[in-house]
Design an enzyme around this catalytic site. Structure first.
Site, mmCIF file in Angstrom:
data_model
loop_
_atom_site.group_PDB
_atom_site.id
_atom_site.type_symbol
_atom_site.label_atom_id
_atom_site.label_comp_id
_atom_site.label_asym_id
_atom_site.label_seq_id
_atom_site.Cartn_x
_atom_site.Cartn_y
_atom_site.Cartn_z
ATOM 1 N N ALA A 94 0.804 -1.239 0.000
ATOM 2 C CA ALA A 94 0.000 0.000 0.000
ATOM 3 C C ALA A 94 0.836 1.289 0.000
ATOM 4 O O ALA A 94 0.268 2.375 0.109
ATOM 5 C CB ALA A 94 -0.999 0.033 1.148
ATOM 6 N N ASP A 148 -0.298 3.111 -2.916
ATOM 7 C CA ASP A 148 -1.647 3.648 -2.687
ATOM 8 C C ASP A 148 -1.567 4.909 -1.838
ATOM 9 O O ASP A 148 -2.263 5.899 -2.097
ATOM 10 C CB ASP A 148 -2.521 2.608 -1.977
#
Ligand code: RIB
Length: 309
Positions: free
Chosen positions: A251, A254
């Site tokens: 992540a 992200d």
């Protein structure tokens, strides 16, 4: 209140285990522990936007199951508007099986489940969100035709479109590329999309130019510990990142994407927005898991103020 950000994408429950080295074909290995952590590229990016002070709505689909409930709780805790998220009675919430090795790198297999139900009809029912927002942020874990619909609709309404092409398809159609304001691949993804080798900065720039020629306005390539590279018709600039002890890179991209769009939504210029995103993702890699690793705004501000002194 800053500009509105609409994130459209996947919601998964990540099932994470730590391994010494990644298993190879035919090999059985032992993992250490099993954590259940809310994830999914769409949900993670929305979580980053909400955690870092952005005004964010997430469109996507979860199942009516415990994983869906945990996802909702995680996102609500990070100030994400989830009131228009679809809840499927047919499919279970998406799942991601994640191995994290001793270097903090991961291998991920996604089982889409309810993410497959983010259809064009659902997006058409959410047209008010397209109209009300200023930025639309997408990734590629929902059906391709829905991603293309969302990009065309956002562009038609004059919204800024940011596409994080993860996981990357073999190519993207020219009439989609020409509607993208910021394409944010990593090195592997830009190599695939441009069909060129990408081993060094010169090759990053050459690959970016292939996509610029097809109409993308800005390429923002994330390069892990080497930072990020912005390429557009006026400039090629590399922005280094902070040196940290990475324990889990899940992540991080992200977090970078969400943070970058938050900064743009506050009117920051490219340099400031990329530096902000680099700091946020450098914190994320020092922590385990997807949404569990995403920092709050105060944590990024603290580092920014230390760097300013
Ligand atoms: O980018 C990390 C994410 O990819 C994980 O949270 C996993 O769910 C997959 O979508």
């Amino acid at each position: 209140m800053s500009n509105k950000i609409l994130v459209i994408g996947s919601c998964n429950m990540d099932m994470v285990t730590q391994v010494e080295n990644m298993p190879v074909a035919g090999e059985t290995i032992l993992g250490s522990g099993l954590q259940y952590i809310p994830g999914g590229k769409g949900a993670n990016q929305a979580c980053a936007v909400g955690s870092l002070g952005g005004n964010v709505t997430l469109l996507g689909c979860i199942g009516r199951d415990d994983f869906g409930k945990l996802q909702l709780m995680s996102l609500q805790n990070r100030n994400v508007d989830v009131t228009s998220l679809k809840q499927s009675s047919k499919s279970n919430t998406g799942i991601a099986i994640i191995y994290v090795n001793k270097y903090g790198n991961n291998s991920i297999v996604v089982i889409p489940g309810a993410n497959s139900e983010v259809g064009i009809e659902y997006l058409q029912q959410q047209d008010n969100h397209f109209k009300e927002c200023d930025f639309v942020l997408l990734q590629m874990e929902i059906p391709l035709e829905s991603i293309y619909y969302a990009i065309k609709r956002a562009h038609e309404l004059g919204k800024k479109v940011i596409l994080n092409p993860a996981p990357a398809p073999d190519s993207l159609p020219d009439d989609i590329l020409s509607k993208i304001d910021y394409l944010t691949p990593n090195e592997t993804e830009i190599s695939k999309l441009s069909n060129r080798p990408v081993e060094n900065i010169q090759e990053v720039e050459e690959a970016a130019k292939v996509l610029l020629k097809k109409g993308v306005k800005n390429l923002l390539i994330t390069m892990g510990e080497k930072g990020a590279c912005l390429v557009n018709h006026n400039t090629t600039q590399v922005f280094g990142t902070r040196k940290v002890n990475a324990v889990d890179t899940t992540a991080a991209g992200d977090c970078f994407n969400g943070a970058f769009v938050v900064a743009l939504s506050e009117g920051k210029d490219h340099k400031e927005a990329i530096e902000f995103a680099n700091i946020a993702s450098s914190i994320a890699v020092t922590r385990s898991g997807a949404q569990s690793s995403i920092p709050l705004r105060q944590e990024v501000n603290l580092i920014l103020s230390k760097e300013a002194n």
